[in-house]
Scaffold this active site. Structure first.
Site, short mmCIF file in Angstrom:
data_model
loop_
_atom_site.label_atom_id
_atom_site.label_comp_id
_atom_site.label_asym_id
_atom_site.label_seq_id
_atom_site.Cartn_x
_atom_site.Cartn_y
_atom_site.Cartn_z
N THR A 205 1.85 -27.06 -36.48
CA THR A 205 1.21 -25.88 -37.07
C THR A 205 -0.09 -25.49 -36.37
O THR A 205 -0.66 -24.45 -36.66
CB THR A 205 0.89 -26.11 -38.56
OG1 THR A 205 -0.05 -27.18 -38.66
CG2 THR A 205 2.13 -26.46 -39.35
N THR A 208 -0.50 -22.02 -34.84
CA THR A 208 -0.67 -21.00 -35.88
C THR A 208 -2.12 -20.98 -36.36
O THR A 208 -2.73 -19.91 -36.49
CB THR A 208 0.28 -21.28 -37.07
OG1 THR A 208 1.61 -21.17 -36.59
CG2 THR A 208 0.07 -20.31 -38.22
N CYS A 400 26.33 7.05 -18.89
CA CYS A 400 25.36 7.78 -18.07
C CYS A 400 25.62 7.55 -16.57
O CYS A 400 26.50 8.17 -16.00
CB CYS A 400 23.94 7.43 -18.50
SG CYS A 400 22.77 8.68 -17.96
N PHE A 401 24.90 6.64 -15.94
CA PHE A 401 25.17 6.35 -14.52
C PHE A 401 26.62 5.86 -14.39
O PHE A 401 27.31 6.17 -13.41
CB PHE A 401 24.20 5.25 -14.06
CG PHE A 401 24.00 5.18 -12.56
CD1 PHE A 401 23.91 6.31 -11.78
CD2 PHE A 401 23.87 3.94 -11.93
CE1 PHE A 401 23.70 6.23 -10.41
CE2 PHE A 401 23.66 3.84 -10.57
CZ PHE A 401 23.58 4.99 -9.79
N HIS A 526 24.03 8.57 -24.01
CA HIS A 526 23.90 7.14 -24.29
C HIS A 526 24.29 6.85 -25.75
O HIS A 526 23.42 6.85 -26.62
CB HIS A 526 22.45 6.69 -24.07
CG HIS A 526 22.04 6.66 -22.64
ND1 HIS A 526 22.17 5.54 -21.86
CD2 HIS A 526 21.49 7.62 -21.86
CE1 HIS A 526 21.71 5.80 -20.65
NE2 HIS A 526 21.30 7.06 -20.61
N GLU A 528 24.88 4.18 -27.13
CA GLU A 528 24.31 2.93 -27.64
C GLU A 528 23.06 3.14 -28.50
O GLU A 528 22.75 2.31 -29.35
CB GLU A 528 23.99 1.97 -26.47
CG GLU A 528 22.86 2.38 -25.53
CD GLU A 528 23.31 3.24 -24.35
OE1 GLU A 528 24.33 3.94 -24.48
OE2 GLU A 528 22.64 3.21 -23.30
N1 GLN Z 1 20.43 7.91 -12.41
C1 GLN Z 1 21.24 8.77 -13.18
C2 GLN Z 1 20.55 10.10 -13.46
O1 GLN Z 1 19.36 10.22 -13.35
C3 GLN Z 1 21.68 8.12 -14.48
C4 GLN Z 1 20.55 7.84 -15.41
C5 GLN Z 1 20.93 6.86 -16.49
O2 GLN Z 1 21.89 6.13 -16.38
N2 GLN Z 1 20.13 6.80 -17.53
O3 GLN Z 1 21.19 11.06 -13.82
#
Ligand code: GLN
Length: 563
Positions: A205, A208, A400-401, A526, A528
């Site tokens: 402890t 802490t 995305c990418f 995205h 996610e």
């Molecule tokens: N590099 C890519 C762009 O700018 C994808 C970006 C990403 O995956 N967030 O469009």
């Protein structure tokens, strides 16, 4: 009508959460969990994060060093803890909920240049601390204006560890807030760690005690201490911490390792955190209404998992799982929802390029995911992986990418456009199937200049996307500079890849899908960022479902031997 049973005064109550001993002990999860508990308790809750770095936002930071950049619906590029809060609270936050040193100083210096300080010498105390308090109170104001009832509780997490030079002005500001808002409207929770010394098997402890001393030196006496530890904290340890920190024994809360982060609210509740908070902030102690939350948290227990599926995540930032923390969560939400445990394995796409790894190694995965990313390194390996998944009928999700590289891969390998490329990776290509967004041509600064945040998307009829979402209209978050060049649409569709959702009146392609494949889908957005425990994002849910189906052994009918 107001809700008198809540018993709150008109004032917003603030819970400030600081951290001691070590970084990375799950302060964000404690904030998310307390926020969750208070919301189950019937209160209107919000949470905010203070980040003591000079960057104005997290958008310009390398995810390997700082972890994922979380994107809010209003286009804020924020610290990943906002993702944790959104997932626990099942509530959208905004860019205002992430305060950084950069924003504060930028504001103060701009005000100084305008002459707002009328000849004063501009100092950390009071000018910077005033600006911090103003920002924190602004969050309360926004929340109040949205709310139909008086009084809210706002949790404010101070990033970093007590003792860091950078966080001093923030700690000073919250110290002042106790004075200004009153003891019944402010509460300090300090999150620490009690490490177990292996040789003696005993939790310690002292760290802490020391971090609380450091906090008191700054003028903050914690009201509650939440102690992370491997096991339940012993009564002896609690007594010792209480004695040395002047925090009441029943306000020393044990936060032991648990099967998943979604079990933490129950653990904290069991150890009395709500009674401690309720007594100090004068909230009426009422019964909890767990609603469906316990079913949600139980779905993340290993006992609930009937299946394990392995998802291969092909990326460049594979060295640190924090770079894709929301992707990991979205996969686990999708898994838990259908009794499956999703194990994520990281594959460095650069190894395919250098022939250090054969593409055939992808065969063992139940699904392949290419997440978001930037830049050339590792991109050819990702293009090869996207093609392999398509050819070998392995469930595939590109984000995305990952969407953009799946397009390049399809152009090269199916449409026979051999030199197809993204202009991000080869600005001189003759076939830019992925090209700069028109809005990006004039961009001068790097910060907050991408196409960001929530955009409305229209899904086309008779598509897999429509089947998955069950609607024609969705809203999803973005963070990109490049996009699919629509002039290639016809040739793609002729060859069997369909673009099935669009935003900005049909100008931006958002979803691609390949029919005649168990599951091949990618999104420019995205998904996610909007997945939540108990309600996984539909694309992730379908991807994991397809992975479970790939794993399921085909039923073999035993041959009769006695004929
Ligand atoms: N590099 C890519 C762009 O700018 C994808 C970006 C990403 O995956 N967030 O469009």
């Amino acid at each position: 009508m107001q809700t008198p049973e809540i018993g709150l005064s008109k004032r917003t109550k603030y819970i400030f959460v600081t951290g001691g001993v070590l970084s990375g002990i799950g302060k964000g999860v404690v904030v998310g969990s307390v926020a969750k508990l208070l919301s189950l308790y019937g209160l209107k809750i919000s949470s905010a994060k203070i980040d003591p770095y000079i960057n104005v936002d997290a958008g310009t930071m390398n995810p390997i060093i700082h972890g994922e950049v979380f994107v809010t619906d209003d286009g804020g590029e924020t610290d990943m803890d906002l993702g944790t809060y959104e997932r626990f609270l099942n509530q959208n936050l905004s860019r205002k909920h992430n305060i950084t040193t950069g924003q504060i100083y930028l504001g103060v210096i701009q005000a100084e240049r305008r002459g707002d300080f009328l000849g004063q010498c501009v100092q950390i105390i009071p000018h910077v601390t005033d600006a911090i308090k103003h920002q924190i109170r602004k969050i309360a104001e926004t929340e109040e204006s949205k709310s139909d009832r008086p009084g809210e509780v706002i949790l404010v997490e101070c990033g970093g560890t007590v003792g860091d030079i950078e966080s001093l002005p923030f700690l000073e500001a919250i110290r002042q807030m106790r004075l200004e808002e009153g003891a019944e409207n402010t509460l300090f929770i300090h999150v620490t760690l009690a490490p177990i010394l292996q040789a003696v098997g005993e939790e310690k402890t002292k760290p802490t005690q020391h971090s609380v001393q450091e906090l008191r030196r700054i003028g903050i006496q914690p009201d509650i201490i939440v102690v992370r530890s491997e096991k339940e904290l012993s009564l002896d340890s609690k007594r010792k911490i209480s004695l040395f920190t002047s925090v009441e024994l029943d306000s020393i809360i044990s936060n032991p390792d648990s099967p998943s982060i979604y079990h933490v609210p129950e653990n904290l509740y069991r150890d009395g955190i709500i009674s401690a908070i309720g007594a100090k902030l004068k909230l009426p102690v009422r019964g909890m209404s767990w609603g469906g939350w316990r079913d949600v948290s139980n779905s993340f227990s290993s006992a609930a998992f009937r299946n394990e599926v392995i998802i291969g995540l092909v990326g460049k930032y594979v060295s640190l799982a924090d770079s894709y923390v929301s992707v990991n969560h979205a996969l686990s939400h999708a898994g838990a929802y259908q009794n499956a445990f999703v194990k994520v394995e990281w594959i460095d796409s650069g190894e395919f390029e250098k022939n250090l790894l054969s593409l055939d190694t992808l065969e063992r995965y139940h699904g392949i995911l290419i997440p978001g990313g930037f830049g050339k390194r590792g991109s050819e390996g990702k293009i090869l992986a996207a093609n392999y998944a398509r050819e070998r009928s392995i469930p595939f999700l590109g984000l995305c990418f990952g969407f953009q590289l799946a397009l390049v891969s399809f152009a090269r390998h199916v449409c026979d456009i051999r030199d197809a490329h993204s202009t991000e990776l080869n600005p001189d290509t003759n076939n830019p199937v992925v090209d700069l967004l028109p809005s990006q041509r004039e961009v001068g600064e790097m910060g907050a200049s991408m196409r960001l945040g929530g955009h409305d998307i229209k899904i086309e009829e008779g598509t897999l996307a429509h089947q998955i979402y069950g609607t024609y209209d969705i809203r999803q978050r973005h963070r990109h500079r490049y996009e699919f060049a629509l002039k290639y649409l016809e040739i793609f569709e002729k060859n069997g890849m369909n673009l099935t959702a669009f935003s900005d009146n049909g100008r931006r392609a958002e979803i691609l899908e390949v029919s005649s494949h168990p599951f091949y889908m990618a999104t420019q957005y995205h998904p996610e960022f909007v997945s939540r425990p108990g309600s996984p994002e539909p694309v992730f849910k379908s991807f994991v479902k397809a992975a479970v189906e790939r794993k399921r052994p085909s039923i073999s009918i035993p041959q009769s031997t006695d004929s």
